[in-house]
Design a protein around this motif. Structure first.
Motif, PDB file in Angstrom:
ATOM      1  N   VAL A 102     -48.358 -10.769  26.292  1.00  0.00           N
ATOM      2  CA  VAL A 102     -47.596  -9.496  26.073  1.00  0.00           C
ATOM      3  C   VAL A 102     -47.799  -9.510  24.338  1.00  0.00           C
ATOM      4  O   VAL A 102     -47.939  -8.489  23.852  1.00  0.00           O
ATOM      5  CB  VAL A 102     -46.179  -9.758  26.304  1.00  0.00           C
ATOM      6  N   ARG A 103     -47.467 -10.519  23.610  1.00  0.00           N
ATOM      7  CA  ARG A 103     -47.693 -10.646  22.179  1.00  0.00           C
ATOM      8  C   ARG A 103     -48.965 -10.421  21.678  1.00  0.00           C
ATOM      9  O   ARG A 103     -49.383  -9.435  20.841  1.00  0.00           O
ATOM     10  CB  ARG A 103     -47.318 -11.846  21.756  1.00  0.00           C
ATOM     11  N   GLY A 104     -50.174 -10.775  22.526  1.00  0.00           N
ATOM     12  CA  GLY A 104     -51.442 -10.306  22.011  1.00  0.00           C
ATOM     13  C   GLY A 104     -51.492  -8.776  22.393  1.00  0.00           C
ATOM     14  O   GLY A 104     -52.195  -8.202  21.611  1.00  0.00           O
ATOM     15  N   LEU A 105     -50.983  -8.167  23.375  1.00  0.00           N
ATOM     16  CA  LEU A 105     -51.333  -6.892  23.688  1.00  0.00           C
ATOM     17  C   LEU A 105     -50.681  -6.112  22.921  1.00  0.00           C
ATOM     18  O   LEU A 105     -51.173  -4.897  22.281  1.00  0.00           O
ATOM     19  CB  LEU A 105     -50.595  -6.537  25.067  1.00  0.00           C
ATOM     20  N   ARG A 106     -49.613  -6.399  22.260  1.00  0.00           N
ATOM     21  CA  ARG A 106     -48.933  -5.710  21.270  1.00  0.00           C
ATOM     22  C   ARG A 106     -49.528  -5.595  19.920  1.00  0.00           C
ATOM     23  O   ARG A 106     -49.779  -4.680  19.156  1.00  0.00           O
ATOM     24  CB  ARG A 106     -47.244  -6.153  20.886  1.00  0.00           C
ATOM     25  N   ALA A 107     -49.980  -6.912  19.528  1.00  0.00           N
ATOM     26  CA  ALA A 107     -50.797  -7.052  18.366  1.00  0.00           C
ATOM     27  C   ALA A 107     -52.051  -6.085  18.278  1.00  0.00           C
ATOM     28  O   ALA A 107     -52.669  -5.487  17.343  1.00  0.00           O
ATOM     29  CB  ALA A 107     -51.463  -8.401  18.067  1.00  0.00           C
ATOM     30  N   ARG A 108     -52.799  -6.024  19.409  1.00  0.00           N
ATOM     31  CA  ARG A 108     -53.950  -5.038  19.533  1.00  0.00           C
ATOM     32  C   ARG A 108     -53.488  -3.420  19.821  1.00  0.00           C
ATOM     33  O   ARG A 108     -54.391  -2.790  20.016  1.00  0.00           O
ATOM     34  CB  ARG A 108     -54.779  -5.370  20.816  1.00  0.00           C
ATOM     35  N   GLY A 109     -52.345  -3.220  19.819  1.00  0.00           N
ATOM     36  CA  GLY A 109     -51.885  -1.928  19.910  1.00  0.00           C
ATOM     37  C   GLY A 109     -52.016  -1.435  21.295  1.00  0.00           C
ATOM     38  O   GLY A 109     -51.697  -0.208  21.739  1.00  0.00           O
ATOM     39  N   ARG A 110     -51.957  -2.267  22.516  1.00  0.00           N
ATOM     40  CA  ARG A 110     -51.777  -1.826  23.651  1.00  0.00           C
ATOM     41  C   ARG A 110     -50.556  -1.377  23.963  1.00  0.00           C
ATOM     42  O   ARG A 110     -50.151  -0.585  25.110  1.00  0.00           O
ATOM     43  CB  ARG A 110     -52.497  -2.835  24.509  1.00  0.00           C
TER      44      ARG A 110
END
Length: 305
Positions: free
Chosen positions: A216-224
């Protein structure tokens, strides 16, 4: 890592003779704070904790209690140690980050007799695995007890534990998260989900809650995930779950991981989840501005307190 055996059976029997209430309680201990908390609570109640450390639990020092640290290939020795220590009742808890692959192990002689039960157990998900293992252990004369029967203060209560209350939008996210986690549990896949009011963001699989939150942290960092999209973590007991084992749990590390993923709060099933090191958890939640709530599950989930 502790690998030796301390406090032989004679010392356990001496402890029992000193205290009429004392009875050995076997604790199969994985990692994290939970097994030690259970051992401490059991000792306060007059039990003599007898520890068999497996998986992540092998990295801990289990002094001053009688203990044995074993690899999965020596689980037969663990049961023999408990039996020789006079144990009749067993509790199980703690993190196990890697599921054992018994097919690639060289088992000890005492473990060989367990292999047919073990191979049957490995065919399903976590709930299937636990049911099969407990049945096999019960056939060998042991009785399992629930962690929250020994340490009832660990059981999550209903209501909001933090000063921070969920907003209306966050309440909608909680509803969606509980529904998603329930469906996931029915399939014996996982116990946790991340949701916003409008969509399910992530579902827990075999990777566990920590790695799901990393995702989830990665998704947020990628703007998803939008900066203002209110997302929450929900952890709930599976509808068909035997509540003596593997209740969902949150601790101080869960707060840090949820905050790093940009979540607004955490909801867990009241009466069906454990809160570990509650004071530290709530202090961390206050610092991060997260809410923590316990919610009763609706009757149709099939989960009872």
């Amino acid at each position: 890592m502790v690998s030796d055996v301390e406090h032989p059976r004679e010392e356990i029997l001496a402890d029992r003779a000193q205290n009429g209430r004392a009875e050995p309680l076997g604790i199969i201990a994985g990692g994290g704070a939970l097994p030690r908390i259970v051992a401490q609570e059991a000792a306060k109640q007059g039990w003599v904790p007898v520890i068999v450390a497996v998986a992540d639990g092998r990295a801990s020092d289990w002094s001053p209690w009688p203990h044995l640290s074993i690899p999965w290939s020596h689980v037969g020795e663990g049961l023999s140690f408990l039996r020789a220590s006079g144990v009749k009742k067993i509790a199980i808890g703690g993190t196990i980050s890697v599921r054992p692959d018994f097919r690639s192990m060289v088992p000890s002689f005492r473990t060989l007799s367990l292999l047919p039960d073990i191979f049957r157990a490995m065919r399903g998900g976590d709930d299937t695995l636990l049911r099969a293992c407990t049945t096999a252990v019960a056939r060998r004369g042991f009785e399992f007890v629930a962690i929250h029967d020994i340490a009832p203060k660990l059981l999550m209560s209903e209501g909001t534990l933090t000063r921070r209350q969920p907003s209306q939008r966050e309440e909608l996210a909680l509803v969606r998260g509980f529904l998603a986690a329930r469906r996931l549990g029915e399939l014996d896949v996982g116990q946790a989900a991340v949701a916003s009011p409008d969509r399910v963001i992530a579902l827990e699989g075999i990777e566990g809650t920590r790695e799901m939150l990393e995702r989830v942290r990665g998704l947020r960092a990628r703007g998803r995930i939008g900066d203002k999209e209110p997302c929450v973590l929900v952890k709930t007991v599976k509808p068909q779950q035997d509540r003596r084992f593997d209740l969902p749990a949150i601790g101080p590390s869960t707060i840090a991981e949820a905050a790093a993923a940009g979540l607004r709060g955490i909801g867990v099933s009241a009466g069906g989840a454990l809160i570990i090191e509650a004071d530290r958890l709530l202090s961390a939640a206050e610092v991060e501005g997260l809410f923590v709530v316990g919610r009763a599950l609706p009757p149709e989930t099939g989960a009872s307190a």
